[in-house]
Design a protein around this motif. Structure first.
Motif, PDB file in Angstrom:
ATOM      1  N   ALA A 644       0.832  -1.207   0.000  1.00 54.13           N
ATOM      2  CA  ALA A 644       0.000   0.000   0.000  1.00 54.13           C
ATOM      3  C   ALA A 644       0.864   1.254   0.000  1.00 54.13           C
ATOM      4  O   ALA A 644       0.569   2.223  -0.710  1.00 54.13           O
ATOM      5  CB  ALA A 644      -0.930   0.000   1.214  1.00 54.13           C
ATOM      6  N   HIS A 648       1.088   3.930  -3.209  1.00 53.93           N
ATOM      7  CA  HIS A 648       0.812   5.359  -3.036  1.00 53.93           C
ATOM      8  C   HIS A 648       1.944   6.201  -3.631  1.00 53.93           C
ATOM      9  O   HIS A 648       1.693   7.173  -4.368  1.00 53.93           O
ATOM     10  CB  HIS A 648       0.632   5.694  -1.559  1.00 53.93           C
ATOM     11  CG  HIS A 648       0.318   7.144  -1.315  1.00 53.93           C
ATOM     12  ND1 HIS A 648      -0.943   7.664  -1.467  1.00 53.93           N
ATOM     13  CD2 HIS A 648       1.122   8.189  -0.975  1.00 53.93           C
ATOM     14  CE1 HIS A 648      -0.920   8.963  -1.219  1.00 53.93           C
ATOM     15  NE2 HIS A 648       0.327   9.308  -0.915  1.00 53.93           N
ATOM     16  N   SER A 670      -3.702   1.170  -3.565  1.00 50.06           N
ATOM     17  CA  SER A 670      -3.266   1.599  -2.242  1.00 50.06           C
ATOM     18  C   SER A 670      -4.462   1.840  -1.321  1.00 50.06           C
ATOM     19  O   SER A 670      -4.466   1.407  -0.164  1.00 50.06           O
ATOM     20  CB  SER A 670      -2.420   2.869  -2.353  1.00 50.06           C
ATOM     21  OG  SER A 670      -2.035   3.346  -1.082  1.00 50.06           O
ATOM     22  N   THR A 686      -4.538   8.826   0.609  1.00 51.93           N
ATOM     23  CA  THR A 686      -4.729   8.353  -0.761  1.00 51.93           C
ATOM     24  C   THR A 686      -5.954   8.989  -1.409  1.00 51.93           C
ATOM     25  O   THR A 686      -5.963   9.235  -2.623  1.00 51.93           O
ATOM     26  CB  THR A 686      -4.839   6.822  -0.773  1.00 51.93           C
ATOM     27  OG1 THR A 686      -3.706   6.262  -0.111  1.00 51.93           O
ATOM     28  CG2 THR A 686      -4.865   6.290  -2.189  1.00 51.93           C
TER      29      THR A 686
END
Length: 768
Positions: A644, A648, A670, A686
């Motif tokens: 994740a 990002h 993400s 995000t």
């Protein structure tokens, strides 16, 4: 209670029907509408928690940010109270400031109900925290339970009393003259107040009686059907003074009743050893055995001494239960002062203990070392041995007797039951041994979680560690113990990956101070503390701890620890803007990891740190290459958390190269992973990135809605936003562009739509 999303609170489902108490619930709700805090007080087992939970459920939808339960019966350290509350609410600890300051600041903008249950052990800490919340978080309502008032200024106290026992009636088979009243007897109603009408078969409107009947129906369906059974049930309610927990435990004793037995007709009082027992000529309930069992009243005489007329009268299990209770209380009252209600609860717990099998009694005692909910696997590891080989079945048996309450993932012990078990464990002389097993088990749990974190079971490990956090805290409560020190290091996953940075800093600091210089576990404690400090932006502490960890790791030839120390140094260099130092530190970290021969999440995380430095220098293509390697490492392991972070940063790098569609796909991956791991702060970050991408793609309305969702998510997590303080900040540029395309009114409307959407729907919209 209806299930609610995890971001709307954690109130458990009711384990059985909610009987009566509506007046108390209504009063609690009325007080909550008038004041910011209400304390429910009363003796153990009187039902404070059930009332608080029902009141919280009934007003949950009136609080935008939900209703949250923090169970404190197993907590011992008042200094950890703010951490316990933050952990329950999913508030990430990203600052090095005092945790109570952070918690109150987090709550300041919230509109929620916070239930602090069982404040007795931490009364001073609860009083201080509650006072600050009342003063600084006007949108928060507090509902507290305690055996005594906490002494808060202007405290609204709602005393909770036992149920009013049913007024006795006089069945036709029981002449009123046999109910001689005496002030010390178990019957609280004088003859003048008795209703002479016979029991109606459907008599189940009395609250105390309904509690008993509901529990009896769950234990033995169809057992209470006629007037005689109802009469016996009412007699039980009077004997137990209407204490709800006592009634529930007494109903559990129906499992021990003989199928059918004889009975005396009219509540005769024992007059001496020759007085026949109510159980007539058939055997009484099985006696308890074992070194700590208390003898029950003796069996009835059999043969010629037994009365033929009384032995022939039928009696069901409920009448048997009422008779046995009277025998216990009458025999006790003959030599001691009369029972008060707390003593009656204790007496029923005594009887519950005696009615358990020897194995159930032993398990009950050993379970008392747990501070929080108990899952069957942990119970088996901590409590099982050659004497307890079938722990899961024994847990089911204790739950059937009302001694354990089912909760998602396991069981919870009522506090009086836990306290009783602790007494028994001390009497058995097994306290030290069981505590050691508890400590070793939870250290083993942390070791397995650490080993399995970099793999496909990451989501399950995150849930398991959150579930066990109260017991992990109990083990960490002795920092000078080598097991506690090792546990503090092994839990770097909880501190760093699950966002408990401040709590981790506290435990790691204690462990480092207590650890001898020659401790081989010291390097891990040091690098874990360095990573926590770096994540909190404390670059000075991060550098100092990382250098010390690297030196200690070299002394022990611990390449894994040296790799993590190098990673912490890379993070510290990134924080201070020394971008030229990042790549060399990452390269050396990877060399150490490879020399150690271990697969660790530290390696892809190190690549992410290097890529962040590349994006800050504008070297986007180089960052993409590095991140693609990190992504392959994570994908090969089925890993979520580091992936994740990787996706990002990959989204930022792709956007820097002008690849908006690729950037959106990376950001979507993400967001999905972060939401699965309940990383609300990361999800907010995000969402902001997706809003920037939408702006570049020319979708102004989506930009506004995503920015509204981002703000709501930041509020949910307590994470601070960028503040839009710079006109060059991407979020500020995206907002300005969207306002120019939509106009202020349309932008504000779309922003409000995103903000008002619930977080789960906002994530689905962002991923759509």
């Amino acid at each position: 209670m209806e299930p609610h999303p995890w971001w709307r609170g954690n109130l458990p489902a009711e384990p059985n029907g909610f009987v009566g108490r509506q007046a108390e619930v209504t009063k609690a709700l009325k007080l909550l509408a008038e004041t910011s805090s209400v304390t429910l007080t009363g003796a153990a087992g009187v039902g404070k928690t059930r009332i608080a939970l029902r009141a919280a459920a009934e007003c949950r939808d009136f609080h935008r940010d939900g209703a949250w339960l923090v169970e404190l019966s197993g907590e011992r350290d008042g200094g950890l109270l703010p951490h316990a509350v933050a952990a329950v609410m999913g508030m990430p600890e990203r600052s090095a400031r005092p945790q109570d300051d952070l918690l109150v600041e987090f709550l300041a903008s919230k509109h929620l109900l916070l239930v602090l249950d069982s404040c007795d052990r931490l009364a001073t800490a609860c009083r201080g925290l509650a006072a600050r919340i009342r003063a600084e978080a006007p949108g928060v309502r507090l509902l507290l339970t305690s055996r005594q008032p906490l002494g808060l200024p202007h405290e609204a106290v709602l005393p909770v009393e036992p149920f009013r026992p049913p007024i006795p009636r006089a069945p036709a088979s029981r002449p009123p003259a046999s109910w001689a009243f005496a002030p010390w007897t178990s019957d609280p109603w004088p003859p003048a107040r008795r209703n002479p009408d016979p029991y109606p078969a459907e008599a189940a409107t009395d609250e105390a009686l309904r509690v008993f009947l509901d529990r009896a129906e769950a234990v033995a369906p169809g057992m209470v059907t006629g007037e005689a059974e109802i009469g016996a049930a009412e007699r039980i309610c009077r004997l137990l003074g209407g204490v709800p927990l006592a009634l529930e435990l007494a109903a559990g004793q129906l499992l021990a009743a003989p199928p059918r037995i004889g009975s005396l007709p009219a509540n005769p009082r024992p007059t001496g050893p020759a007085t026949p027992s109510r159980t007539g000529s058939l055997p009484a309930a099985p006696r308890s055995t074992g070194p700590d069992a208390r003898p029950l009243p003796g069996p009835a005489p059999t043969g010629p001494a037994a009365s033929p007329s009384t032995a022939s009268l039928p009696a069901g299990p409920v009448e048997w239960l009422a008779d046995r209770l009277e025998e216990r209380f009458d025999s006790r009252s003959a030599v001691q002062p009369p029972f008060f209600r707390p003593q009656r609860l204790r007496a029923v717990i005594d009887w519950s203990h005696e009615s358990c099998s020897p194995a159930e009694r032993l398990l009950w005692a050993r379970l008392s070392v747990f501070a929080g909910p108990i899952d069957p696997e942990s119970a088996r590891w901590v409590c099982g041995d050659e004497r307890l080989t079938d722990v899961p079945d024994l847990l089911t048996g204790l739950a059937a007797k009302g001694l354990l309450t089912p909760v998602p993932g396991g069981y919870r012990q009522p506090e009086p039951v836990r306290e009783y078990g602790a007494e028994r464990l001390a009497r058995l002389g097994e306290e030290d041994r069981t505590v050691r097993r508890h400590r070793h088990h939870h250290l083993g749990l942390a070791r397995r979680a650490e080993a399995g974190w970099y793999g496909p079971a990451q989501e399950e490990w995150a849930a398991r560690l959150r579930f066990s956090l109260p017991d992990l805290r109990r083990v960490l409560g002795s920092p000078s113990d080598p097991l506690s020190a090792e546990l503090a290091g092994a839990l770097w996953i909880v501190w760093h990956c699950l966002g408990r940075l401040n709590e981790g800093r506290r435990h790691l600091g204690w462990a480092i101070a207590a650890a001898p210089v020659a401790d081989p576990g010291l390097p891990r404690l040091l690098w874990a503390d360095a990573c926590v400090a770096a994540a909190q932006g404390d670059s000075e502490r991060a550098h100092r701890r990382a250098e010390t960890a690297l030196s200690a790791a070299r002394d022990w030839s611990d390449h894994a620890a040296a790799g993590h120390a190098r990673l912490a140094l890379a993070c510290q260099a990134l924080l201070t803007g020394a971008l030229g130092e990042v790549r060399p530190a990452v390269r050396r970290a990877r060399e150490h990891f490879h020399r150690a021969g271990v697969m660790t999440v530290g390696e892809p995380l190190a690549l992410v740190v290097a890529a962040i430095a590349d994006t800050w220098r504008g070297e986007f293509a180089r960052a993409v290459t590095v991140l693609e390697e990190a992504g392959r490492l994570c994908e090969a392991r089925g890993e979520l958390w580091a992936r994740a972070q990787c996706d990002h940063v990959l989204s930022i790098a792709r956007l820097g190269l002008g690849e908006a569609d690729e950037a959106a796909r990376a950001a979507g991956r993400s967001l999905a992973a972060r939401w699965r791991l309940r990383d609300t702060a990361g999800a907010a970050e995000t969402l902001g990135q997706l809003a920037v991408i939408a702006s570049i793609q020319g979708d102004a309305r989506r930009t506004a809605r995503l920015q509204g969702a981002e703000k709501r998510m930041r509020g949910l997590s307590g994470a601070r936003g960028s503040g839009r303080e710079s006109v060059c900040e991407p979020g500020t540029v995206a907002e300005r562009t969207a306002r120019q395309l939509l106009g202020d009114d349309a932008y504000d409307a779309a922003f409000a739509e995103g903000y008002d959407d619930d977080p789960g729907s906002a994530v689905l919209h962002a991923l759509g």
